[in-house]
Motif scaffolding. Structure first.
Motif, short mmCIF file in Angstrom:
data_model
loop_
_atom_site.label_atom_id
_atom_site.label_comp_id
_atom_site.label_asym_id
_atom_site.label_seq_id
_atom_site.Cartn_x
_atom_site.Cartn_y
_atom_site.Cartn_z
N VAL A 1 31.29 -34.87 78.27
CA VAL A 1 29.90 -34.99 77.58
C VAL A 1 30.03 -33.85 76.65
O VAL A 1 29.69 -33.94 75.23
N ALA A 2 30.41 -32.62 76.95
CA ALA A 2 30.65 -31.41 76.03
C ALA A 2 31.66 -31.68 75.14
O ALA A 2 31.69 -31.23 73.72
N LEU A 3 32.86 -31.97 75.58
CA LEU A 3 34.24 -32.11 74.70
C LEU A 3 34.08 -32.93 73.82
O LEU A 3 34.36 -32.93 72.41
N LEU A 4 33.36 -34.48 73.80
CA LEU A 4 33.06 -35.19 72.77
C LEU A 4 32.06 -34.76 71.91
O LEU A 4 32.02 -34.98 70.38
N ALA A 5 31.05 -34.13 72.24
CA ALA A 5 30.02 -33.58 71.52
C ALA A 5 30.67 -32.50 70.46
O ALA A 5 30.32 -32.40 69.15
N ILE A 6 31.80 -31.72 70.90
CA ILE A 6 32.25 -30.95 69.91
C ILE A 6 33.14 -31.56 69.05
O ILE A 6 33.30 -31.49 67.66
N MET A 7 34.16 -32.62 69.37
CA MET A 7 34.84 -33.54 68.43
C MET A 7 33.95 -34.22 67.44
O MET A 7 34.23 -34.45 66.45
#
Length: 275
Positions: A175-181
């Motif tokens: 959830v956090a990694l894809l928000a950063i991407m």
């Protein structure tokens, strides 16, 4: 009365500066809305929407509490179902956000120059700023910090047999990694500080009210950590939850300004020169 040579030179220089800024913006816009960058953004949203949608399906329909792990008191804690967990609500939020972003990629616009007239894009940008980015990082960071400290307070080891490791990472890490991407692939203007913080704080306060509703009807707190903390520390913990969610909002706003700083600078220069 005619203009002096100095005035003519200043006028021509200002005109050339405006044209140069416009050309830079057009170059940025062309690179951002076409070619590899366009397909990367689309791929991020497609994979994220598909991953989180499947995660919701698997979590809701395929993950079941074994009856031999539950006694009569623990069964009461099932009041509210999986919708009482911030993790589950967050993965729904992420699926909604990335689906909106995907629809905007197909039917809206991702232009850098000028103000967007796409309602899809406006909604996408607000949902990301106020909800998707801060809640994803709140869930990710708070879960893994408590997990490392004492996993039994947040994700008891008994869950390993019924909650797959890949799903744990989908709902607590990706959830956090894809928000950063998404932050790096989507140009956006954040809403006004007041509008963004109002939405952000309202969301987490409503969740805390929901926690108390579940506690009232089930007789159990949703998370074991709330059971072991004395009352005053419990509300310190909930206050920190609100505060940390706000910090995550401000972090997202700051990161967006850093990542897209050159584009914002060009847009501001264009407005100043045209004004």
């Amino acid at each position: 009365m005619g203009k002096s040579k100095k005035q003519v030179r200043e006028f021509n220089a200002a005109k050339e500066a405006v044209e140069a800024t416009k050309a830079q913006l057009n170059t940025c816009n062309d690179a951002y809305t076409s070619g590899a960058f366009k397909y990367l953004r689309f791929l991020v949203h497609l994979l994220a929407a598909a991953q989180f949608s499947y995660g919701i399906y698997f979590h809701y329909f395929r993950v079941h509490w074994p009856t031999d792990l539950l006694d009569e008191d623990e069964l009461k804690a099932r009041w509210g179902g999986k919708f009482k967990y911030l993790t589950f609500l967050d993965v729904i939020l992420q699926a909604i956000y990335h689906s909106l972003a995907l629809l905007n990629d197909l039917f809206g616009d991702n232009n850098v120059s000028g103000d967007s007239k796409s309602m899809l894009r406006s909604v996408r940008d607000y949902v990301f700023a106020a909800f998707a980015f801060p809640v994803a990082h709140n869930v990710c960071l708070s879960f893994w910090v408590i997990y490392v400290w004492d996993r039994e307070l947040i994700f008891p080891s008994a869950l390993d047999a019924i909650f797959p490791s890949w799903l744990n990472h989908v709902v607590h890490t990706n959830v956090a990694l894809l928000a950063i991407m998404d932050l790096f692939t989507c140009f956006r203007r954040y809403p006004s500080r007041l509008a963004g913080i109002t939405g952000n704080v309202s969301f987490i306060l409503l969740y805390i009210i929901w926690l108390h509703i579940v506690r009232y009807f089930s007789g159990e707190w949703v998370y074991p950590i709330l059971e072991v903390l004395p009352a005053y520390l419990r509300y310190v913990f909930l206050a920190l939850l609100v505060g940390f969610n706000l910090v995550c909002y401000l972090l997202g706003e700051f990161a967006n300004n850093v990542v897209w700083g050159p584009e914002f600078k060009l847009l501001n220069q264009q407005k100043l020169k045209q004004g």
